[in-house]
Design a protein around this motif. Structure first.
Motif, PDB file in Angstrom:
ATOM      1  N   VAL A  35       7.390 -15.096 -12.576  1.00  0.00           N
ATOM      2  CA  VAL A  35       7.975 -14.163 -11.609  1.00  0.00           C
ATOM      3  C   VAL A  35       7.100 -12.932 -11.382  1.00  0.00           C
ATOM      4  N   LEU A  36       5.972 -12.823 -12.090  1.00  0.00           N
ATOM      5  CA  LEU A  36       5.120 -11.655 -11.896  1.00  0.00           C
ATOM      6  C   LEU A  36       4.673 -11.480 -10.440  1.00  0.00           C
ATOM      7  N   PRO A  37       4.280 -12.557  -9.726  1.00  0.00           N
ATOM      8  CA  PRO A  37       3.940 -12.347  -8.306  1.00  0.00           C
ATOM      9  C   PRO A  37       5.083 -11.734  -7.512  1.00  0.00           C
ATOM     10  N   VAL A  38       6.309 -12.145  -7.834  1.00  0.00           N
ATOM     11  CA  VAL A  38       7.482 -11.580  -7.164  1.00  0.00           C
ATOM     12  C   VAL A  38       7.596 -10.096  -7.472  1.00  0.00           C
ATOM     13  N   CYS A  39       7.443  -9.760  -8.731  1.00  0.00           N
ATOM     14  CA  CYS A  39       7.574  -8.354  -9.135  1.00  0.00           C
ATOM     15  C   CYS A  39       6.489  -7.486  -8.510  1.00  0.00           C
ATOM     16  N   LEU A  40       5.316  -8.047  -8.273  1.00  0.00           N
ATOM     17  CA  LEU A  40       4.242  -7.280  -7.643  1.00  0.00           C
ATOM     18  C   LEU A  40       4.462  -7.121  -6.143  1.00  0.00           C
ATOM     19  N   MET A  41       5.097  -8.105  -5.521  1.00  0.00           N
ATOM     20  CA  MET A  41       5.309  -8.040  -4.077  1.00  0.00           C
ATOM     21  C   MET A  41       6.595  -7.332  -3.676  1.00  0.00           C
ATOM     22  N   LEU A  42       7.584  -7.351  -4.557  1.00  0.00           N
ATOM     23  CA  LEU A  42       8.878  -6.781  -4.208  1.00  0.00           C
ATOM     24  C   LEU A  42       8.826  -5.288  -3.909  1.00  0.00           C
ATOM     25  N   PRO A  43       8.123  -4.451  -4.715  1.00  0.00           N
ATOM     26  CA  PRO A  43       8.057  -3.021  -4.364  1.00  0.00           C
ATOM     27  C   PRO A  43       7.477  -2.774  -2.976  1.00  0.00           C
ATOM     28  N   ALA A  44       6.466  -3.543  -2.584  1.00  0.00           N
ATOM     29  CA  ALA A  44       5.898  -3.393  -1.243  1.00  0.00           C
ATOM     30  C   ALA A  44       6.930  -3.727  -0.184  1.00  0.00           C
ATOM     31  N   ALA A  45       7.732  -4.772  -0.439  1.00  0.00           N
ATOM     32  CA  ALA A  45       8.773  -5.151   0.520  1.00  0.00           C
ATOM     33  C   ALA A  45       9.816  -4.046   0.657  1.00  0.00           C
ATOM     34  N   ILE A  46      10.192  -3.451  -0.475  1.00  0.00           N
ATOM     35  CA  ILE A  46      11.217  -2.402  -0.444  1.00  0.00           C
ATOM     36  C   ILE A  46      10.698  -1.147   0.251  1.00  0.00           C
ATOM     37  N   ILE A  47       9.481  -0.737  -0.094  1.00  0.00           N
ATOM     38  CA  ILE A  47       8.971   0.509   0.488  1.00  0.00           C
ATOM     39  C   ILE A  47       8.673   0.346   1.978  1.00  0.00           C
ATOM     40  N   ASN A  48       8.350  -0.868   2.412  1.00  0.00           N
ATOM     41  CA  ASN A  48       8.128  -1.087   3.842  1.00  0.00           C
ATOM     42  C   ASN A  48       9.423  -0.967   4.627  1.00  0.00           C
ATOM     43  N   ILE A  49      10.543  -1.262   3.975  1.00  0.00           N
ATOM     44  CA  ILE A  49      11.845  -1.096   4.617  1.00  0.00           C
ATOM     45  C   ILE A  49      12.271   0.368   4.575  1.00  0.00           C
ATOM     46  N   ALA A  50      12.013   1.031   3.446  1.00  0.00           N
ATOM     47  CA  ALA A  50      12.512   2.391   3.248  1.00  0.00           C
ATOM     48  C   ALA A  50      11.620   3.459   3.872  1.00  0.00           C
ATOM     49  N   VAL A  51      10.313   3.211   3.960  1.00  0.00           N
ATOM     50  CA  VAL A  51       9.367   4.222   4.453  1.00  0.00           C
ATOM     51  C   VAL A  51       8.699   3.698   5.726  1.00  0.00           C
ATOM     52  N   SER A  52       8.932   4.378   6.837  1.00  0.00           N
ATOM     53  CA  SER A  52       8.384   3.930   8.117  1.00  0.00           C
ATOM     54  C   SER A  52       6.956   4.419   8.359  1.00  0.00           C
ATOM     55  N   ASP A  53       6.532   5.457   7.632  1.00  0.00           N
ATOM     56  CA  ASP A  53       5.205   6.031   7.831  1.00  0.00           C
ATOM     57  C   ASP A  53       4.143   5.125   7.212  1.00  0.00           C
ATOM     58  N   GLU A  54       3.316   4.500   8.055  1.00  0.00           N
ATOM     59  CA  GLU A  54       2.291   3.592   7.555  1.00  0.00           C
ATOM     60  C   GLU A  54       1.172   4.323   6.816  1.00  0.00           C
ATOM     61  N   ASN A  55       1.077   5.644   6.979  1.00  0.00           N
ATOM     62  CA  ASN A  55       0.044   6.428   6.302  1.00  0.00           C
ATOM     63  C   ASN A  55       0.501   6.943   4.946  1.00  0.00           C
ATOM     64  N   ASN A  56       1.737   6.629   4.570  1.00  0.00           N
ATOM     65  CA  ASN A  56       2.236   7.046   3.266  1.00  0.00           C
ATOM     66  C   ASN A  56       1.377   6.435   2.166  1.00  0.00           C
ATOM     67  N   ARG A  57       0.876   7.275   1.228  1.00  0.00           N
ATOM     68  CA  ARG A  57      -0.059   6.803   0.230  1.00  0.00           C
ATOM     69  C   ARG A  57       0.568   5.753  -0.686  1.00  0.00           C
ATOM     70  N   ALA A  58       1.798   5.995  -1.124  1.00  0.00           N
ATOM     71  CA  ALA A  58       2.462   5.034  -2.008  1.00  0.00           C
ATOM     72  C   ALA A  58       2.632   3.687  -1.305  1.00  0.00           C
ATOM     73  N   ARG A  59       2.980   3.722  -0.032  1.00  0.00           N
ATOM     74  CA  ARG A  59       3.138   2.475   0.720  1.00  0.00           C
ATOM     75  C   ARG A  59       1.803   1.745   0.835  1.00  0.00           C
ATOM     76  N   GLN A  60       0.733   2.469   1.060  1.00  0.00           N
ATOM     77  CA  GLN A  60      -0.579   1.838   1.191  1.00  0.00           C
ATOM     78  C   GLN A  60      -1.002   1.164  -0.112  1.00  0.00           C
ATOM     79  N   VAL A  61      -0.763   1.860  -1.248  1.00  0.00           N
ATOM     80  CA  VAL A  61      -1.135   1.294  -2.543  1.00  0.00           C
ATOM     81  C   VAL A  61      -0.307   0.039  -2.841  1.00  0.00           C
ATOM     82  N   LEU A  62       1.002   0.127  -2.627  1.00  0.00           N
ATOM     83  CA  LEU A  62       1.870  -1.006  -2.911  1.00  0.00           C
ATOM     84  C   LEU A  62       1.610  -2.166  -1.956  1.00  0.00           C
ATOM     85  N   ASP A  63       1.212  -1.846  -0.724  1.00  0.00           N
ATOM     86  CA  ASP A  63       0.880  -2.912   0.223  1.00  0.00           C
ATOM     87  C   ASP A  63      -0.310  -3.735  -0.280  1.00  0.00           C
TER      88      ASP A  63
END
Length: 475
Positions: free
Chosen positions: A265-293
């Motif tokens: 399930v590690l691939p899931v755990c690595l991808m899930l935060p990116a999925a959540i932050i893409n829903i919660a944060v609309s700013d594509e320039n957000n640093r946390a979103r870029q790192v998690l992406d």
């Protein structure tokens, strides 16, 4: 690279001719494989040539379309090989070391002991749904298939009873629930609300999975009674057809269930935060979103997982460094054929798309006075049948009906996304790379794959759409 002058398509043939080209190409692939017994890789290449000939696509541009995409330079054989094939290779390496370390045997024992007898298909459906939530379908297949086949062997269950619930869980999440690429693109095109789509998607997904997973598996088991599944691939446990394995083998000390399932399930755990932050944060320039992406990119997540498995499952189970490295490498030879077939399927699909077959569906849809939800589903079904791509069907159908969506409520916009998503899953067949992925991994014939995988996809499409229409009456 040759780029078509016409931004819409390479061929200027009429709709009737394009429809005939699609039918001729699909028929050629089926006949070459089933009757002539030609290898699917060559059959898909020749089928693409038939499409180009009937649709009057210039030869040079047809070759470019197949190899890399003449209109979309990231498509075709090369685009598919660069994305899907990479995931197949990484997933095969992960599956191989999971088997060689003995971790797969631990997982098999635990699953079969916890969900025994008639409860086992439900356990497989649940596991696939959880893994498939943030994961692309192709990744889910290559991660789950070794577990599915080994659970079937260990418990004595026939392959359809265990495999169909797992495939259904992956497919439903892929087609209906963001952040998968199809639903996300449709949401953007229709300006739908992501949160509503996610909630409605889960509401539709649960009963659809129950019906088209464990329950449908009983029916398909009668149609395709495969008794003795084996892991696909020439190497032991790598994931291709023809080689038996001892799922309880391991170096000296087996990994615990916790460590084994953690790597799964590690691939899931690595991808899930990116999925959540893409829903919660609309700013594509957000640093946390870029790192998690970056971390959540499927190929990156799988590379990280394979490296982690080298230490946790390989060295952690008593393997030497060279043994752990060899274990990873042993996963590759057996899936070379699968990668070529899947990539050729992507090339065949791209020739269909670039020739303008999707425009035939668009022209038919114009002026039809029917429910927008039904129209979205029908258009997606037509494009899916013609091109073989769920994502292409979703994107194209959303563009076609977007002009009719302006007056819809936010709830009905979300339901329109789901209706299109359901239509995009209808009857996967020989022009779909996923068809070949499932066929090769499960070691089935074309006929068996149609009677199992294709029927399952059709059931998901129809049942899911019924639930979408039911929801529309209450929102």
């Amino acid at each position: 690279m040759l780029i078509a002058k016409d931004a819409a398509q390479l061929s200027h043939a009429g709709n009737t001719q394009l429809a005939l080209a699609a039918l001729a190409g699909i028929a050629a692939v089926v006949l070459l494989i089933v009757v002539v017994k030609l290898h699917p890789f060559i059959s898909l290449i020749l089928g693409s040539a038939v499409v180009a000939l009937v649709a009057w696509v210039p030869a040079a541009e047809a070759v470019t379309s197949f190899t890399s995409g003449a209109i979309n330079p990231n498509g075709g054989f090369g685009g598919t090989a660069g994305s899907v094939a990479l995931l197949i290779a990484l997933g095969a390496m992960l599956g191989q070391i999971l088997v060689d370390s003995g971790g797969a045997g631990v997982v098999v024992d635990t699953i079969s002991d916890t969900f025994s007898g008639s409860a086992l298909p439900w356990g497989m459906a649940l596991m696939a749904a959880l893994i498939g939530l943030p994961m692309f379908f192709e990744i889910g297949v290559v991660v789950l298939v070794p577990i599915v086949l080994m659970v079937a062997r260990h418990t004595g269950q026939r392959l359809m009873l265990v495999g169909i619930p797992a495939l259904a869980g992956l497919s439903i999440l892929h087609g209906l629930v963001p952040p998968h690429p199809g639903p996300e693109t449709a949401i953007a095109s229709l300006h739908a609300d992501t949160g509503r789509t996610l909630i409605f998607g889960l509401i539709v997904a649960v009963p659809t999975l129950v019906i088209c997973g464990p329950l449908l598996a009983r029916v398909l088991d009668r149609l395709v009674p495969i008794e003795h599944p084996v892991l696909p691939g020439g190497a032991r446990g790598s994931g291709g057809a023809g080689q038996d394995i001892d799922e309880k083998s391991g170096p000296g000390r087996k990994p615990t269930f916790g460590r084994s399932i953690a790597m799964l399930v590690l691939p899931v755990c690595l991808m899930l935060p990116a999925a959540i932050i893409n829903i919660a944060v609309s700013d594509e320039n957000n640093r946390a979103r870029q790192v998690l992406d970056v971390i959540g990119t499927p190929s990156v997540a799988l590379v990280i997982t394979v490296v982690a498995a080298y230490f946790v499952l390989g060295l952690g189970s008593g393997m030497s460094r060279s043994q752990a490295s060899d274990s990873l490498g042993n996963g590759l030879p057996g899936i070379a054929g699968i990668m070529l077939i899947v990539a050729a399927g992507g090339g065949f699909k791209q020739v269909l798309v670039d020739s303008g077959v999707g425009n035939v569906i668009a022209d038919w849809a114009n002026g039809k006075n029917i429910s927008v939800l039904l129209l979205g589903w029908l258009v997606a079904v037509g494009i899916r049948l013609a091109t073989g791509s769920a994502t292409v069907a979703t994107v194209t159908a959303a563009g076609i009906v977007s002009g009719l969506a302006a007056d819809l409520s936010p709830n009905h916009l979300a339901l329109l996304v789901l209706a299109i998503g359901c239509g995009s899953l209808f009857f996967s067949h020989v022009n779909d790379a996923g068809f070949w992925l499932v066929k090769e991994y499960f070691g089935m014939t074309v006929g068996q794959t149609i009677r199992s995988w294709s029927l399952m996809e059709t059931a998901i499409s129809v049942v899911g759409f019924v639930f979408v229409m039911i929801l529309s009456t209450f929102t």
